[in-house]
Design a protein around this motif. Structure first.
Motif, PDB file in Angstrom:
ATOM      1  N   UNK A 266       0.821  -1.218   0.000  1.00 60.08           N
ATOM      2  CA  UNK A 266       0.000   0.000   0.000  1.00 60.08           C
ATOM      3  C   UNK A 266       0.850   1.262   0.000  1.00 60.08           C
ATOM      4  N   UNK A 267       2.121   1.128  -0.376  1.00 60.32           N
ATOM      5  CA  UNK A 267       3.046   2.262  -0.350  1.00 60.32           C
ATOM      6  C   UNK A 267       3.450   2.637  -1.771  1.00 60.32           C
ATOM      7  N   UNK A 268       3.306   3.928  -2.081  1.00 58.51           N
ATOM      8  CA  UNK A 268       3.738   4.468  -3.369  1.00 58.51           C
ATOM      9  C   UNK A 268       4.907   5.398  -3.108  1.00 58.51           C
ATOM     10  N   UNK A 269       5.931   5.324  -3.950  1.00 56.46           N
ATOM     11  CA  UNK A 269       7.108   6.172  -3.797  1.00 56.46           C
ATOM     12  C   UNK A 269       7.073   7.270  -4.851  1.00 56.46           C
ATOM     13  N   UNK A 270       6.827   8.504  -4.412  1.00 62.07           N
ATOM     14  CA  UNK A 270       6.730   9.608  -5.367  1.00 62.07           C
ATOM     15  C   UNK A 270       8.063   9.901  -6.052  1.00 62.07           C
ATOM     16  N   UNK A 271       9.175   9.511  -5.408  1.00 57.72           N
ATOM     17  CA  UNK A 271      10.486   9.808  -5.980  1.00 57.72           C
ATOM     18  C   UNK A 271      10.902   8.834  -7.074  1.00 57.72           C
ATOM     19  N   UNK A 272      10.155   7.767  -7.275  1.00 52.65           N
ATOM     20  CA  UNK A 272      10.495   6.808  -8.335  1.00 52.65           C
ATOM     21  C   UNK A 272       9.455   6.781  -9.449  1.00 52.65           C
ATOM     22  N   UNK A 277       6.303  13.293  -9.946  1.00 50.43           N
ATOM     23  CA  UNK A 277       7.280  14.370  -9.785  1.00 50.43           C
ATOM     24  C   UNK A 277       7.053  15.524 -10.771  1.00 50.43           C
ATOM     25  N   UNK A 278       6.330  15.266 -11.821  1.00 48.47           N
ATOM     26  CA  UNK A 278       6.129  16.284 -12.846  1.00 48.47           C
ATOM     27  C   UNK A 278       5.403  17.494 -12.282  1.00 48.47           C
ATOM     28  N   UNK A 279       5.996  18.678 -12.449  1.00 50.33           N
ATOM     29  CA  UNK A 279       5.364  19.915 -12.023  1.00 50.33           C
ATOM     30  C   UNK A 279       5.483  20.224 -10.549  1.00 50.33           C
ATOM     31  N   UNK A 280       6.098  19.341  -9.776  1.00 43.72           N
ATOM     32  CA  UNK A 280       6.225  19.531  -8.327  1.00 43.72           C
ATOM     33  C   UNK A 280       7.600  20.106  -8.012  1.00 43.72           C
ATOM     34  N   UNK A 281       7.628  21.241  -7.331  1.00 44.20           N
ATOM     35  CA  UNK A 281       8.891  21.877  -6.980  1.00 44.20           C
ATOM     36  C   UNK A 281       9.409  21.420  -5.629  1.00 44.20           C
ATOM     37  N   UNK A 282       8.530  21.362  -4.625  1.00 42.65           N
ATOM     38  CA  UNK A 282       8.930  20.997  -3.262  1.00 42.65           C
ATOM     39  C   UNK A 282       7.858  20.104  -2.666  1.00 42.65           C
ATOM     40  N   UNK A 283       8.305  19.031  -1.997  1.00 41.91           N
ATOM     41  CA  UNK A 283       7.402  18.107  -1.299  1.00 41.91           C
ATOM     42  C   UNK A 283       7.599  18.270   0.197  1.00 41.91           C
ATOM     43  N   UNK A 354       8.654   9.191   0.092  1.00 37.53           N
ATOM     44  CA  UNK A 354       9.569  10.020  -0.685  1.00 37.53           C
ATOM     45  C   UNK A 354      10.980   9.544  -0.374  1.00 37.53           C
ATOM     46  N   UNK A 355      11.392   8.470  -1.033  1.00 38.71           N
ATOM     47  CA  UNK A 355      12.600   7.735  -0.643  1.00 38.71           C
ATOM     48  C   UNK A 355      13.884   8.524  -0.850  1.00 38.71           C
ATOM     49  N   UNK A 356      13.899   9.448  -1.778  1.00 37.11           N
ATOM     50  CA  UNK A 356      15.127  10.178  -2.083  1.00 37.11           C
ATOM     51  C   UNK A 356      15.177  11.552  -1.425  1.00 37.11           C
ATOM     52  N   UNK A 357      14.027  12.151  -1.191  1.00 36.11           N
ATOM     53  CA  UNK A 357      14.010  13.519  -0.674  1.00 36.11           C
ATOM     54  C   UNK A 357      13.787  13.579   0.831  1.00 36.11           C
ATOM     55  N   UNK A 363      10.942   5.915   5.217  1.00 36.88           N
ATOM     56  CA  UNK A 363      10.318   4.922   4.341  1.00 36.88           C
ATOM     57  C   UNK A 363      10.328   3.521   4.931  1.00 36.88           C
ATOM     58  N   UNK A 364      11.007   3.339   6.073  1.00 31.12           N
ATOM     59  CA  UNK A 364      11.155   2.000   6.647  1.00 31.12           C
ATOM     60  C   UNK A 364      10.250   1.764   7.845  1.00 31.12           C
ATOM     61  N   UNK A 365       9.459   2.749   8.213  1.00 29.92           N
ATOM     62  CA  UNK A 365       8.594   2.598   9.377  1.00 29.92           C
ATOM     63  C   UNK A 365       7.478   1.603   9.080  1.00 29.92           C
ATOM     64  N   UNK A 366       6.927   1.035  10.139  1.00 30.67           N
ATOM     65  CA  UNK A 366       5.818   0.091   9.991  1.00 30.67           C
ATOM     66  C   UNK A 366       4.483   0.809  10.116  1.00 30.67           C
ATOM     67  N   UNK A 367       4.343   1.627  11.151  1.00 34.65           N
ATOM     68  CA  UNK A 367       3.099   2.361  11.375  1.00 34.65           C
ATOM     69  C   UNK A 367       3.295   3.838  11.069  1.00 34.65           C
TER      70      UNK A 367
END
Length: 386
Positions: A266-272, A277-283, A354-357, A363-367
């Motif tokens: 159930x996890x999506x990574x916006x950095x991959x 990422x298109x059009x996004x300057x800062x997360x 957001x694995x890179x930023x 990204x490794x937490x459970x809850x």
């Protein structure tokens, strides 16, 4: 673990009715502070009380109490006989909640509107739990605290928390106005709170904070073995405080939010995902509530892209929509830019990483928490007289 039935229902904050923002004003009303609003009706229950201890247990959501009950019988008994649900602020995250408790106002007013926020006019993202002195805390969070209000009315005020939190930006934002005492572990916390509560003969307010249940939930999950041990420690803390209350004292126990375990699928990574990422300057924000600050003219495209990619796993809304619907309470002009142009609120047990930023640990937490499910937004208020 998704929690008991109903725990994934959406819950809106009840500012001014039954929320974390209403706890300290009600406590001050009990102590006779002029003008303090008692929307929780505590003066009738606590008539004659001159000393109030307020304990916030990080991560102790109302829906987590049944899970903790086998390891925390005192907690379970208090919840059954002296407890009721309140709502956390939105986002249901620690910095926002601590400042909401401390100021007695909704997040829009105090400006700590998320776990991380973009500092307007820059590309810098402020992590509130790593905040030292920049931006200057009393400028970033300009609202006087309820502790300052109590002190001005002649109430003796003490804050008891971890030594390392003393003087941090978040502590100054939430708890300025009290005598700060460091305490590590539940026994030291109980001892310091009871000592401060018993000192002197006039009106007294003691605010305590315990972080370990939340920490173990994040690292190993709700109802993991370490979480159960932390729940038992909370129970020992409550038992000591209840047993040690002076006759003219009361204990109020609450929380900043609950938690949800988020499955790997159930996890999506916006950095991959280039589409996200298109059009996004800062997360900014956090995995359950994302703030997207977009490039000029890109807002509608970002809303469309994120809505398509995430589908029914999230609600993708504009800042204006979220503010108009009252999630943050009234937001003054000077705080609006701290909220993303686009706000992404995860549904159910989903999250956007957001694995890179962001730091790898995030990204490794459970809850996680932060969103608007009942498991995250519903918190307890336990009221005990000495």
């Amino acid at each position: 673990m998704s929690g008991p039935p109903g725990s994934l229902e959406i819950v809106a904050p009840r500012y001014g009715e039954a929320s974390l923002a209403d706890v300290l004003p009600a406590a001050l009303a009990v102590l006779g502070v002029p003008g303090a609003a008692d929307t929780l009706g505590l003066r009738t229950t606590l008539d004659g009380v001159r000393r109030v201890a307020v304990l916030l247990v990080d991560g102790l959501g109302w829906h987590q109490i049944p899970t903790a009950a086998p390891y925390a019988p005192t907690l379970a008994a208090l919840a059954a006989t002296a407890g009721r649900p309140l709502t956390s602020p939105f986002p249901s995250t620690t910095p926002t909640s601590l400042v909401t408790l401390g100021t007695g106002t909704a997040p829009g007013a105090h400006g700590v509107l998320g776990f991380t926020l973009r500092i307007p006019g820059t590309d810098r993202v402020l992590n509130h739990v790593e905040w030292a002195a920049d931006p200057e805390p009393t400028r970033w969070q300009p609202v006087p605290t309820q502790l300052q209000r109590a002190q001005a009315a002649g109430v003796a005020v003490t804050v008891v928390s971890r030594p390392e939190f003393g003087g941090s930006g978040l502590t100054v934002a939430a708890n300025r106005g009290g005598d700060y005492r460091g305490a590590t572990g539940v026994d030291a916390l109980a001892g310091q709170m009871l000592t401060a509560l018993a000192a002197g003969s006039g009106p007294t307010l003691v605010s305590g904070y315990h972080p370990d249940l939340d920490r173990h939930g994040h690292l190993t999950g709700v109802d993991s073995v370490p979480w159960r041990t932390a729940a038992a420690d909370v129970d020992r803390l409550l038992a000591r405080l209840v047993d040690g209350l002076p006759p003219d004292a009361a204990l109020l126990v609450t929380a900043d939010h609950g938690q949800l375990d988020i499955p790997a699928g159930h996890r999506v990574d916006l950095d991959t995902d280039p589409r996200l990422r298109a059009g996004v300057a800062v997360v900014a924000g956090e995995p359950r509530v994302r703030y997207l600050h977009v490039q000029p003219g890109a807002r509608d495209d970002v809303v469309a892209n994120w809505s398509t990619v995430l589908g029914d796993t999230a609600r993708v809304r504009t800042r204006e929509e979220m503010v108009a619907d009252g999630w943050f309470g009234p937001v003054p002009e000077e705080h609006l830019a701290r909220i993303g142009d686009v706000v992404v609120v995860s549904n159910g047990t989903h999250a956007v990483l957001a694995s890179r930023s962001e730091p790898p640990m995030a990204s490794r937490l459970v809850a996680y928490h932060g969103a608007d499910t009942a498991a995250e937004m519903t918190i307890p208020l336990l009221v005990v007289r000495g």
